[in-house]
Design an enzyme around this catalytic site. Structure first.
Site, PDB file in Angstrom:
ATOM      1  N   ASP A   8       0.886  -1.162   0.000  1.00  0.00           N
ATOM      2  CA  ASP A   8       0.000   0.000   0.000  1.00  0.00           C
ATOM      3  C   ASP A   8       0.926   1.214   0.000  1.00  0.00           C
ATOM      4  OD1 ASP A   8      -1.651   2.103   0.598  1.00  0.00           O
ATOM      5  OD2 ASP A   8      -2.316   1.349   2.544  1.00  0.00           O
ATOM      6  N   LYS A  70       2.979  11.167  -3.501  1.00  0.00           N
ATOM      7  CA  LYS A  70       1.939  10.454  -4.262  1.00  0.00           C
ATOM      8  C   LYS A  70       1.000  11.432  -4.975  1.00  0.00           C
ATOM      9  CE  LYS A  70      -1.639   6.987  -3.379  1.00  0.00           C
ATOM     10  NZ  LYS A  70      -2.111   6.019  -2.366  1.00  0.00           N
ATOM     11  N   GLU A 148      -7.139   0.461  -4.370  1.00  0.00           N
ATOM     12  CA  GLU A 148      -7.137   0.324  -2.911  1.00  0.00           C
ATOM     13  C   GLU A 148      -8.458  -0.260  -2.364  1.00  0.00           C
ATOM     14  OE1 GLU A 148      -5.976   4.320  -2.011  1.00  0.00           O
ATOM     15  OE2 GLU A 148      -3.940   3.944  -2.723  1.00  0.00           O
ATOM     16  N   ASP A 170     -12.498   5.485   2.916  1.00  0.00           N
ATOM     17  CA  ASP A 170     -11.053   5.505   3.202  1.00  0.00           C
ATOM     18  C   ASP A 170     -10.601   6.921   3.538  1.00  0.00           C
ATOM     19  OD1 ASP A 170      -8.306   5.441   3.152  1.00  0.00           O
ATOM     20  OD2 ASP A 170      -8.132   4.362   1.269  1.00  0.00           O
TER      21      ASP A 170
END
Ligand code: AMP
Length: 589
Positions: A8, A70, A148, A170
């Site tokens: 992850d 990211k 994800e 999330d």
């Protein structure tokens, strides 16, 4: 059995897991932690730091420390260090390499390379490709890039369950993603996705830190934000207090010697208490901001909250009781959080990596293969006559996908066409992002409308896109895999979706205007052709009247489309309707 890992690669933290026995386990790193801060630093003496050590020196070395890289994945952002530029892929590769090495140590396997890496469901093809490249730079064999939420569902073993619809909520350190997934007979499909790329635990920390800053100002007349080191200590203490408040009713913030510049020049020893009620009040407006993306995701999936079978909590910030309560309020379901929310994505990736690497290594093993289906984050189109964006693939279409459509030429004897590939939700080409373009040449000379040009969009399971145009007359074809620097960033994606919503009404009207104009033009050319063909046999008065009306319309159409007033548009519509009625008998066939 081949060993493999699931990673992850998060905005704030990253996590790596593997399969032991038949269970996923999170790998503890060399520092004894189960997650790794996604932070990279370059010290002045040439050392590269990853994770905790990078975080620790961040304030003293801010311009050589990189967090949340990211967010830049797939963009032309660069980290500039001592005259060398690093791409987001290269910085991310440093994080991935550290995770790989920790996994190699843990598994005692120097040759371990196989990995599955997760990305947010809304990542576009450029961002997925960049993530895959980062893996490759880190010396990993990237078996697959998976979404994800899909990984979260795998961690919960939902692929073995009966048909169901699941929401994955999330909330991490800096991002919020919500996805609706459909699970049926081992097939996991992301139906829709939404979120907010700048909302997460860091904002909650800042709420507490701002409160501390206020206390500091009123008690000591000291602006703690003006001192970067002191402010970093406040933020750090705020995060610790926040985490404490997930399990306790109050937390104490104790910052001795925060500064030497307190009242009368003495040291500031700041102590303040914060209750869970205070904290909940501070963050309530932020948590409320997750409601709209939740509704959007449900709407895009075409289901009501009551049709959800399960809701999964993912991301460290969902450990906050007020967040879980909000999710329950929004969905009417008790959300599941039995797997550590900051670890479950890596666990799911490890399950998928294990399945894929075993399948690759043994042809006999086919059972248990999980089909993962993801979605395309924005609609994909090409530009056609009149600057219209003609969609080939709708937003939230399941991947992999292929779609072909036949187009033709707009002008006589046209031997080449430009294919402009667009990404976005707006009906007019200019309002979307052009993510690639190429020329198809060598088309056989023919009148307008005769050549048949087949355009194919093909997006693979990793979300990587190939566009092909083929002249069916000559068999000539041309294709592209879209260049990295031309594709959209995640921020642009969000902006495009927001834009599309904001301008929906206006766009509809504009598109209608274009269509009316194009229709009037086409009617006029049909009437002209019909008169040229049948004029001799027509009743003279009828011919005269039709010609006169055609000229009225022609006059109105002299004005360029973008110069038309509302009155001109009404005139065009009315005179075209009149002409159509008058000429219906000659243009029918
Ligand atoms: P992730 O990106 O999923 O690792 O989530 C990181 C965020 O979760 C950070 O903002 C952490 O401060 C936050 N977090 C981790 N554990 C807790 C907790 N027990 N309570 C509240 N927030 C937490």
């Amino acid at each position: 059995m081949a060993k493999s890992i699931g990673i992850d690669l998060g905005t704030t933290n990253s996590c790596v897991a593997t399969i032991e026995g038949d269970k996923p386990v999170v790998i503890t790193n060399a520092e004894g932690k189960r997650t790794l801060p996604s932070v990279v630093a370059f010290t002045k003496d040439g050392e590269r730091l990853v994770g905790e050590p990078a975080v620790r020196q961040a304030v003293m070395n801010a311009d050589r420390t990189f967090a949340s890289v990211k967010r830049h994945m797939g963009s032309d952002w660069r980290a500039s260090i001592d005259g060398k530029d690093f791409t987001p892929q290269e910085i991310s590769a440093m994080i991935l390499r550290k995770l790989k090495n920790d996994a190699r140590d843990y598994l005692d396997d120097e040759k371990l390379v196989d990995a599955v890496i997760t990305v947010p469901a809304y990542f576009n093809d450029m961002q997925r490709q960049a993530t895959k490249d980062a893996g490759r730079i880190a010396g990993l064999n990237v078996l697959r890039i998976i979404n994800e939420p899909t990984a979260a569902a795998l961690a919960y073993g939902l692929d073995n369950e009966m048909q169901q619809k699941v929401m994955v909520y999330d909330l991490g350190g800096g991002t919020f993603d919500v996805s609706i997934i459909d699970i049926s007979e081992g097939v996991i499909e992301v139906m829709s996705t939404s979120g907010n790329n700048h909302l997460g635990g860091d904002d909650f920390d800042e709420c507490i830190a701002n409160h501390v800053a206020q206390v500091c100002k009123s008690d000591y007349k000291f602006d703690v934000k003006s001192d970067p080191e002191a402010w970093a200590r406040v933020l750090d203490a705020a995060e610790k207090a926040k985490i404490e408040l997930s399990a306790a009713k109050k937390a104490e913030i104790n910052l001795p010697f925060l500064s030497q510049t307190g009242n009368n020049g003495g040291p500031i020893n700041l102590v303040c208490e914060i209750t869970v009620e205070d904290f909940n009040k501070m963050i309530a407006p932020l948590i409320e901001q997750t409601a709209e993306p939740v509704e959007q995701a449900l709407y895009d999936a075409g289901i009501a909250a009551s049709e959800l079978d399960q809701v999964l909590l993912v991301g460290g910030s969902t450990r906050i009781p007020a967040v879980a309560a909000k999710v329950k309020e929004l969905t009417g379901k008790d959300p599941s959080s039995s797997i550590n929310p900051d670890e479950c994505v890596a666990q799911g990736a490890a399950i998928q990596a294990n399945t894929l690497s075993n399948a690759a290594n043994s042809l006999a093993v086919r059972g248990g293969e999980i089909l993962l289906l993801d979605v395309c984050p924005l609609s994909l189109a090409i530009e056609t006559v009149g600057g219209v964006a003609t969609r080939l693939i709708e937003r939230n279409t399941t991947l992999p996908t292929t779609y072909s459509q036949i187009f033709t030429t707009a002008a006589a004897f046209q031997t080449k066409v430009e294919i402009k590939v667009l990404q976005g939700e707006r009906p007019m080409a200019a309002d979307n992002k052009m993510i690639g373009n190429f020329m198809l040449t060598g088309i056989k000379r023919a009148p307008a409308g005769v050549p048949q040009i087949e355009v194919t969009f093909d997006i693979d399971a990793n979300g990587i896109m190939n566009v092909k145009a083929k002249d069916l007359g000559t068999g000539k074809e041309q294709s592209i895999t879209i260049e990295n620097d031309q594709r959209m960033s995640d921020a642009e994606i969000e902006a495009a979706i927001r834009d599309a919503e904001t301008y929906a009404e206006q766009d509809k009207a504009r598109k209608q205007n274009w269509e009316d104009y194009a229709e009037a033009q086409s009617l006029l050319s049909q009437v002209d052709t019909a008169i040229a063909k049948k004029g001799k046999t027509m009743d003279k008065t009828e011919k005269k009247n039709i010609k006169a009306q055609a000229n009225v319309l022609r006059n109105y159409l002299r004005k360029k489309q973008d110069k038309l007033t509302d009155g001109d548009r009404v005139n065009i519509k009315d005179s075209a309707a009149k002409l159509k009625e008058m000429a219906s008998s000659i243009i029918e066939d």
